[in-house]
Scaffold this active site. Structure first.
Site, PDB file in Angstrom:
ATOM      1  N   GLU A 131       0.807  -1.229   0.000  1.00 51.70           N
ATOM      2  CA  GLU A 131       0.000   0.000   0.000  1.00 51.70           C
ATOM      3  C   GLU A 131       0.831   1.265   0.000  1.00 51.70           C
ATOM      4  OE1 GLU A 131      -0.389  -2.391   2.373  1.00 51.70           O
ATOM      5  OE2 GLU A 131      -2.414  -2.352   3.199  1.00 51.70           O
ATOM      6  N   ASP A 183      -1.783  -4.975   3.665  1.00 52.22           N
ATOM      7  CA  ASP A 183      -1.921  -5.217   5.102  1.00 52.22           C
ATOM      8  C   ASP A 183      -2.806  -6.436   5.402  1.00 52.22           C
ATOM      9  OD1 ASP A 183      -0.277  -3.187   5.885  1.00 52.22           O
ATOM     10  OD2 ASP A 183      -1.868  -1.736   6.242  1.00 52.22           O
ATOM     11  N   ASP A 189      -5.502  -7.383   6.942  1.00 51.73           N
ATOM     12  CA  ASP A 189      -6.825  -7.184   7.522  1.00 51.73           C
ATOM     13  C   ASP A 189      -7.835  -7.032   6.387  1.00 51.73           C
ATOM     14  OD1 ASP A 189      -6.341  -4.657   6.525  1.00 51.73           O
ATOM     15  OD2 ASP A 189      -6.140  -3.691   8.476  1.00 51.73           O
ATOM     16  N   GLU A 217      -9.391  -4.432   5.075  1.00 55.97           N
ATOM     17  CA  GLU A 217      -9.099  -3.378   4.107  1.00 55.97           C
ATOM     18  C   GLU A 217      -7.935  -3.781   3.208  1.00 55.97           C
ATOM     19  OE1 GLU A 217     -10.915  -0.642   3.505  1.00 55.97           O
ATOM     20  OE2 GLU A 217     -12.307  -1.414   5.021  1.00 55.97           O
ATOM     21  N   TYR A 276       2.074  -5.341  13.442  1.00 53.30           N
ATOM     22  CA  TYR A 276       0.921  -4.640  12.861  1.00 53.30           C
ATOM     23  C   TYR A 276       0.119  -3.935  13.947  1.00 53.30           C
ATOM     24  CZ  TYR A 276      -2.903  -3.809   9.610  1.00 53.30           C
ATOM     25  OH  TYR A 276      -3.845  -3.219   8.797  1.00 53.30           O
ATOM     26  N   ARG A 323      -2.952  -2.424  13.932  1.00 53.35           N
ATOM     27  CA  ARG A 323      -4.415  -2.460  14.012  1.00 53.35           C
ATOM     28  C   ARG A 323      -4.842  -3.871  14.400  1.00 53.35           C
ATOM     29  NH1 ARG A 323      -3.651   1.535   9.975  1.00 53.35           N
ATOM     30  NH2 ARG A 323      -3.478   0.084   8.230  1.00 53.35           N
ATOM     31  N   HIS A 346      -4.619 -11.140  14.657  1.00 52.68           N
ATOM     32  CA  HIS A 346      -3.204 -10.810  14.711  1.00 52.68           C
ATOM     33  C   HIS A 346      -2.667 -10.973  16.126  1.00 52.68           C
ATOM     34  CE1 HIS A 346      -4.312  -9.099  10.909  1.00 52.68           C
ATOM     35  NE2 HIS A 346      -5.054  -8.178  11.484  1.00 52.68           N
TER      36      HIS A 346
END
Length: 700
Positions: free
Chosen positions: A7, A83, A85, A87, A296, A298, A341
């Site tokens: 990203e 990432d 997740d 998104e 990570y 989040r 995670h």
């Protein structure tokens, strides 16, 4: 050549550093496309065709997509490393779709820290797209688009509110409820008897714990004075009791607890914490190259990997001794936890804060130190204290004081999270002390506290609304929409925020129900887990919502504007308070037939305390259209001299004269940095580059 797509540009640099020359690492710079604003009501969703979405490439990403397409054609293989997740999975799917890649065989790298070992291990064990996660994200986006667009347009037409949203509106409601509690709060009076004795040459306050054998609750001054009247001039030690207090360390950080702790201990706003954590995750330049310092950021999990736990165990035992090691905390469950995670932890136990300090700016260092110490402490032994409780009697009154001594520091040897400090006392039974102070004081119960940003994060997590990736974004949306303002660290609903919440609760009570929002989050999780179909979740939301929405649209009338008591001098209509881009203003209620507006008297500009070098008039502080403060000449527009704010002035910048017109050159600031500009602007537009002087021993 193998193309790896991530990203962010920073992430691409870090990962590119680990891979060989056969790999080309490029960034999509976030989402490359989103729902289009087309079709019925501009939803970008065909509700009559199983809610089929229409996606459109972001115009700002056209060049990025063009470059990625060209590279993908040349590449022997395209690997997605977005990432880990929802998104990230959605970004990967959009890339697959736009670049024309095969869903079944395109490799997907999954890693939770950006280190060489982690990236190389992910390359050895690639996965493919998790379409369940993609469907979960798509369902969320479609529901949020439908709800957000329809409610926002309704509110804009009726009460001039800028937007509404599934998570933001419920969060606003909770803030508004707290404001109502504060407004309705009635303080309750109480009194205390305040006494002190001289102990070790210092005043030691005593707490009254009982009177005539009963717990003390003094409601009036007379009751307090009645107790004082029965006291002697001294008190004797009636009992001494020792007890052990065991204080366990906290579990390692997840997103919500990191944002809360960073706010309370470091005074970082949630947006700042999220930004700094992203930097630490994506990579910091170290002697060995760009390296991710934390996992990570989040996450709603407090799990620690076995690899890190074993390394931390060895470090604790070798550094502090075996008695300081306790083991990994039991993983704590939170409402709606996905547990996809690990916790937020350092990527290496050997990269201590002390070793990393020289590579980090001050704020990044403080956040990294907080994460490192919290993770290490979570595996260390409990802190053990001895609490000494001493009771002293004076006639029928019993007083108390406490002291504490650390028997074993445990995790608190790190000195980063002290919950209790030592206050050693040493009394003897029957020892007598004269009172050095006898008085009483009045108290009132206090209203509930307003929520801070950290408090809002905890509120959202406790109620199961939102997810780690949305906590900070939700707060920023409320601030941006001016539904709340931040004052002295507290988030306070504005009049428009209160009105928005009140109207939504009145007309859409189901949507504004915390349980409804939390259940929606759980349903999205179930799509991801394969327990429920995406179409069912969207349908179950859409049809009841639209039916109710259409009913409300017919009966909902614009809220009456607040009158000021003044009359329009042009047409005789009442003047009302209206809301505009730059705040509230007073205007005619007969708009648009009458466009009378009460002009506010401008407050005199505050003087800086220096005179303009061009014309000699006083310099004053001004505010531009963006809300930024700058220093300008009070003789504007005759004199257009301006300069940067005092706190941004580089005082050691050499003085210069414009070679074109002879006026002074002044130091100004742009997005790209400082530069010299002529004080005679706009008549003279001469500019020069500013290069800071470099002292011996320094580097540019």
């Amino acid at each position: 050549m193998k193309l790896v797509i991530v990203e962010s540009p920073t992430k691409s640099k870090t990962i590119g550093h680990y891979l060989g020359s056969e790999y080309e690492v490029k960034a999509s710079v976030g989402h490359i496309r989103d729902l289009a604003i087309c079709g019925k009501e501009g939803l970008g969703v065909d509700v009559n065709d199983n809610f089929k979405p229409t996606y459109k490439v972001d115009p700002k990403k056209t060049a990025v997509v063009k470059e990625l397409k060209a590279l993908a054609k040349k590449a022997d293989e395209v690997i997605l490393a977005t990432d880990p997740d929802r998104e990230g999975e959605a970004i990967a799917w959009h890339l697959v779709d736009v670049l024309g890649l095969p869903i079944e065989t395109t490799k997907r790298l999954e890693f939770h820290e950006i280190t060489k070992d982690s990236i190389l291990d992910a390359l050895k064990h690639p996965t493919t797209l998790n379409m369940k996660e993609v469907h979960s994200q798509e369902a969320r986006r479609i529901i949020d688009r439908i709800l957000g667009f329809k409610l926002s347009k309704l509110l804009q037409s009726k009460i001039k509110s800028r937007s509404a949203g599934r998570v933001q509106s419920v969060t606003l409601m909770l803030l508004n409820e707290r404001e109502k509690e504060i407004a309705a709060f009635v303080p309750v009076e109480s009194w205390t008897v305040d006494l002190s004795i001289i102990y070790k040459n210092n005043e030691l306050p005593l707490n009254l714990v009982s009177y005539k054998g009963n717990k003390v609750e003094l409601k009036t001054e007379k009751e307090a004075q009645d107790v004082i009247a029965t006291l002697g001039k001294s008190a004797f030690v009636s009992s001494i009791q020792d007890s052990k207090k065991v204080i366990a360390s906290k579990e390692p950080f997840r997103t919500s607890t990191l944002e809360q702790d960073a706010y309370s201990k470091l005074h970082f706003k949630t947006k700042e914490t999220a930004f700094l954590a992203q930097k630490l995750y994506e990579g910091i330049e170290l002697p060995e190259g760009l390296t991710g310092l934390i996992t990570y950021m989040r996450t709603d999990s407090t799990r620690i990997s076995d690899t890190y736990a074993n390394a931390a165990k060895d470090y604790i035992i070798s550094t502090y001794g075996e008695k300081y090691y306790k083991g990994v905390h039991a993983s704590k469950s939170v409402k709606g936890q996905q547990d996809a995670h690990e916790c937020i932890r350092p990527t290496s136990i050997d990269r201590t804060p002390e070793k990393m300090k020289s590579f980090l700016d001050d704020k990044s260092f403080k956040l990294y130190q907080l994460i490192y110490n919290r993770t290490l402490a979570s595996m260390m032994s409990d802190k053990i204290m001895n609490i000494t409780t001493v009771k002293l009697n004076s006639n029928e009154a019993v007083f108390e004081t406490k002291g504490s001594v650390v028997l074993f520091p445990g995790y608190d040897i790190l000195k980063f999270d002290e919950l209790e400090t030592e206050s050693s006392i040493n009394f003897k039974t029957n020892e007598i002390f004269d009172f050095s102070k006898i008085s009483c004081s009045q108290h009132f119960t206090k209203p509930p506290l307003r929520y801070t940003e950290g408090g809002v994060v905890k509120l959202m997590e406790d109620n199961g609304i939102g997810r780690p990736s949305t906590y900070s974004a939700t707060i920023q949306t409320l601030l941006k929409r001016k539904y709340v303002v931040s004052e002295k660290g507290s988030l306070i609903p504005t009049d428009q925020g209160k009105l928005t919440s009140t109207v939504l609760v009145k007309y859409f009570p189901d949507l504004m129900n915390v349980g409804y929002t939390a259940d929606m989050e759980l349903n999205l999780d179930k799509i991801q887990d394969g327990e429920i179909d995406e179409l069912k979740v969207i349908s179950d939301f859409y049809y009841p919502f639209v039916e109710h929405f259409n009913e409300v649209k017919k009966e909902m009338y614009p809220e009456e504007e607040k009158t000021t008591g003044n009359i329009c001098p042009n047409c005789g209509s009442p003047l009302v308070i209206k809301h505009g881009r730059f705040g509230d203003f007073e205007a005619c209620s007969n708009y648009p037939k009458c466009k009378y507006i009460v002009k506010k008297a401008k407050e005199p500009a505050k003087e800086v305390g220096r005179n303009c070098p061009t014309c000699g008039s006083p310099l004053v502080y001004r505010v531009n259209k963006k809300g930024d403060t700058f220093i300008g000449c009070s003789n504007f527009p005759k004199c257009r001299y301006i300069e940067v704010k005092e706190d941004e002035v580089i005082t050691n910048a050499p003085k210069k004269v414009c070679p074109d017109c002879g006026h002074d050159l002044v130091l100004r600031k742009s997005k790209k940095g400082y530069f010299y500009g002529c004080s005679n602007f706009p008549k003279c537009k001469h500019i020069e580059a500013y290069t800071p002087e470099v002292k011996d021993g320094e580097s540019k």
